[in-house]
Motif scaffolding. Structure first.
Motif: not given
Length: 111
Positions: A65-69, A81-104
């Motif tokens: 899980r990658f949490d980003i702005r 990430f660290r030389g490894c390739v990750f496929d994005i499976k889901s992208i979800a913004p937080s309720n207040d839209r201050s961050e987003m979580a990406i499951i890869a």
């Protein structure tokens, strides 16, 4: 919970597939090109990995899980990430839209 600047300790790179022109006149080939590099908080889902290893799997898929702005992210992109390739499976913004979580997930494709 708000993402703090100190939480962003991992550099990840978003890439998208583009077509590269063959300089010798051959067919165009798909290549991955960097879109943007950002700071992220990376959380490894160890439960899935532990279960796969315990079951005797020779290969397993690492899920992170990658949490980003907040920013525009296309689910067709990939993360390096660290030389490894990750496929994005889901992208979800937080309720207040201050961050987003990406499951890869790593190990699904070869690029």
């Amino acid at each position: 919970m708000t993402l703090q600047d100190g939480d962003l300790q991992n550099r990840i790179r978003f890439e998208r597939k583009t077509m590269a022109r063959d300089p010798l006149g051959g067919q165009d080939k798909p290549v991955w090109a960097e879109v943007v590099s950002v700071w992220a908080k990376a959380t490894n889902n160890l439960a899935a990995t532990t279960e796969a290893v315990a079951a005797g799997a020779d290969r397993y898929r690492e899920q992170v899980r990658f949490d980003i702005r907040p920013r525009q992210v296309d689910p067709q992109w990939r993360i390096v990430f660290r030389g490894c390739v990750f496929d994005i499976k889901s992208i979800a913004p937080s309720n207040d839209r201050s961050e987003m979580a990406i499951i890869a997930v790593a190990g699904l494709t070869n690029g």
